[in-house]
Motif scaffolding. Structure first.
Motif, short mmCIF file in Angstrom:
data_model
loop_
_atom_site.label_atom_id
_atom_site.label_comp_id
_atom_site.label_asym_id
_atom_site.label_seq_id
_atom_site.Cartn_x
_atom_site.Cartn_y
_atom_site.Cartn_z
N ALA A 144 11.39 14.58 -3.04
CA ALA A 144 11.90 14.56 -1.67
C ALA A 144 10.78 14.22 -0.69
O ALA A 144 11.00 13.50 0.30
CB ALA A 144 12.53 15.90 -1.32
N ALA A 145 9.59 14.73 -0.95
CA ALA A 145 8.45 14.46 -0.07
C ALA A 145 8.11 12.97 -0.06
O ALA A 145 7.64 12.44 0.96
CB ALA A 145 7.24 15.28 -0.49
N SER A 146 8.37 12.29 -1.17
CA SER A 146 8.08 10.85 -1.22
C SER A 146 8.95 10.08 -0.22
O SER A 146 8.50 9.11 0.39
CB SER A 146 8.28 10.30 -2.63
OG SER A 146 9.64 10.24 -2.97
N PHE A 156 3.58 9.53 -5.84
CA PHE A 156 4.47 10.68 -5.66
C PHE A 156 5.47 10.75 -6.80
O PHE A 156 5.70 11.82 -7.37
CB PHE A 156 5.25 10.57 -4.33
CG PHE A 156 4.56 11.11 -3.13
CD1 PHE A 156 4.71 12.44 -2.76
CD2 PHE A 156 3.78 10.30 -2.32
CE1 PHE A 156 4.10 12.95 -1.63
CE2 PHE A 156 3.17 10.78 -1.19
CZ PHE A 156 3.32 12.12 -0.84
N TRP A 157 6.10 9.62 -7.12
CA TRP A 157 7.12 9.60 -8.15
C TRP A 157 6.55 9.91 -9.53
O TRP A 157 7.19 10.58 -10.34
CB TRP A 157 7.83 8.24 -8.18
CG TRP A 157 8.69 7.98 -6.98
CD1 TRP A 157 8.97 8.84 -5.94
CD2 TRP A 157 9.39 6.78 -6.68
NE1 TRP A 157 9.79 8.24 -5.03
CE2 TRP A 157 10.06 6.98 -5.45
CE3 TRP A 157 9.50 5.56 -7.31
CZ2 TRP A 157 10.85 5.99 -4.88
CZ3 TRP A 157 10.29 4.58 -6.74
CH2 TRP A 157 10.96 4.79 -5.53
N LEU A 173 5.69 -0.09 -9.91
CA LEU A 173 4.59 0.72 -10.44
C LEU A 173 5.11 1.90 -11.25
O LEU A 173 4.57 2.23 -12.32
CB LEU A 173 3.70 1.21 -9.30
CG LEU A 173 2.89 0.12 -8.60
CD1 LEU A 173 2.21 0.68 -7.36
CD2 LEU A 173 1.87 -0.48 -9.55
N PHE A 174 6.16 2.54 -10.76
CA PHE A 174 6.73 3.68 -11.46
C PHE A 174 7.32 3.27 -12.80
O PHE A 174 7.17 3.96 -13.81
CB PHE A 174 7.78 4.35 -10.58
CG PHE A 174 8.34 5.62 -11.14
CD1 PHE A 174 7.52 6.64 -11.60
CD2 PHE A 174 9.71 5.81 -11.23
CE1 PHE A 174 8.04 7.82 -12.12
CE2 PHE A 174 10.24 6.98 -11.74
CZ PHE A 174 9.41 7.98 -12.19
N PHE A 208 0.84 -1.20 0.00
CA PHE A 208 0.00 0.00 0.00
C PHE A 208 0.87 1.25 0.00
O PHE A 208 0.65 2.18 -0.79
CB PHE A 208 -0.93 -0.02 1.22
CG PHE A 208 -1.82 1.19 1.31
CD1 PHE A 208 -2.93 1.31 0.49
CD2 PHE A 208 -1.52 2.21 2.20
CE1 PHE A 208 -3.74 2.43 0.56
CE2 PHE A 208 -2.32 3.33 2.27
CZ PHE A 208 -3.44 3.44 1.46
N ASP A 209 1.86 1.28 0.88
CA ASP A 209 2.74 2.45 0.95
C ASP A 209 3.58 2.60 -0.33
O ASP A 209 3.86 3.71 -0.76
CB ASP A 209 3.66 2.35 2.17
CG ASP A 209 2.89 2.45 3.47
OD1 ASP A 209 1.72 2.89 3.44
OD2 ASP A 209 3.46 2.09 4.52
N GLY A 210 3.95 1.48 -0.94
CA GLY A 210 4.67 1.53 -2.21
C GLY A 210 3.82 2.13 -3.32
O GLY A 210 4.31 2.89 -4.15
N ALA A 211 2.52 1.81 -3.32
CA ALA A 211 1.63 2.38 -4.33
C ALA A 211 1.51 3.89 -4.17
O ALA A 211 1.55 4.64 -5.16
CB ALA A 211 0.25 1.73 -4.23
#
Length: 182
Positions: free
Chosen positions: A50-52, A24-25, A91-92, A16-19
């Motif tokens: 940076a926020a990611s 963000f990316w 995902l990116f 979930f956090d990776g998604a």
């Protein structure tokens, strides 16, 4: 030794956090492309990127505090963080493949070619000792890459970056590691 449920729990939350990190990316990459239209997008791209990293660290902290009752070893934190970046990278890379295959049509390469022909850029390359013909060969090599090769290159770089970024994050987020078996 970690139980199957503990490993599944880490995987589920890190997916979930990776998604979200991938989102963000993707937005950061879109701003990077937009930088060629308006320079403010370049700054925005950096800030979002940076926020990611901050977001991923805060999500690990939330996982530690809410799911693990405030106790987490370095190994579990590192594993969680690495998996988060692995899922985000997958995902990116998929999003980048779609961009380069169906949307870009050589736009970024044209922009870089235009920049490489400016007087300032040529002078800068001379300062670094790069010959114009070497630069031309490099640009041709970049232009020859297929979208899947570009996406895989970024995937590799993001996984490596995530592996290294995860070390200090896991160190900072660990709590009571001696009481935690995993």
């Amino acid at each position: 030794m970690a139980t199957y449920q503990e490993i599944e729990q880490v995987q589920d939350f890190s997916r979930f956090d990776g998604a979200i990190t991938a989102l963000f990316w993707i937005v950061s990459f879109a701003c990077f492309v937009g930088n060629f239209y308006n320079p403010i997008f370049g700054l925005l791209s950096f800030v979002i990127g940076a926020a990611s990293l901050v977001f991923a660290a805060l999500r690990l902290k939330k996982f530690r505090d809410e799911v693990l009752d405030g106790k987490m070893s370095f190994v579990r934190g590192y594993g969680y963080s690495v998996m988060t970046y692995l899922y985000a990278s997958l995902l990116f890379a998929g999003a980048q493949f779609v961009y380069f295959q169906f949307i870009d049509h050589g736009y970024l390469m044209n922009q870089y070619s235009t920049i490489a022909q400016t007087k300032e850029f040529i002078e800068m390359m001379q300062v670094y000792g790069i010959k114009p013909e070497d630069l031309k060969i490099g640009m041709e090599n970049l232009a020859a890459l297929r979208p899947i090769e570009i996406a895989l290159q970024f995937f590799s770089m993001n996984v490596i970056m995530g592996t290294f970024v995860s070390i200090p994050v896991a160190i900072l987020m660990r709590r009571n590691p001696k009481k935690d078996k995993y």
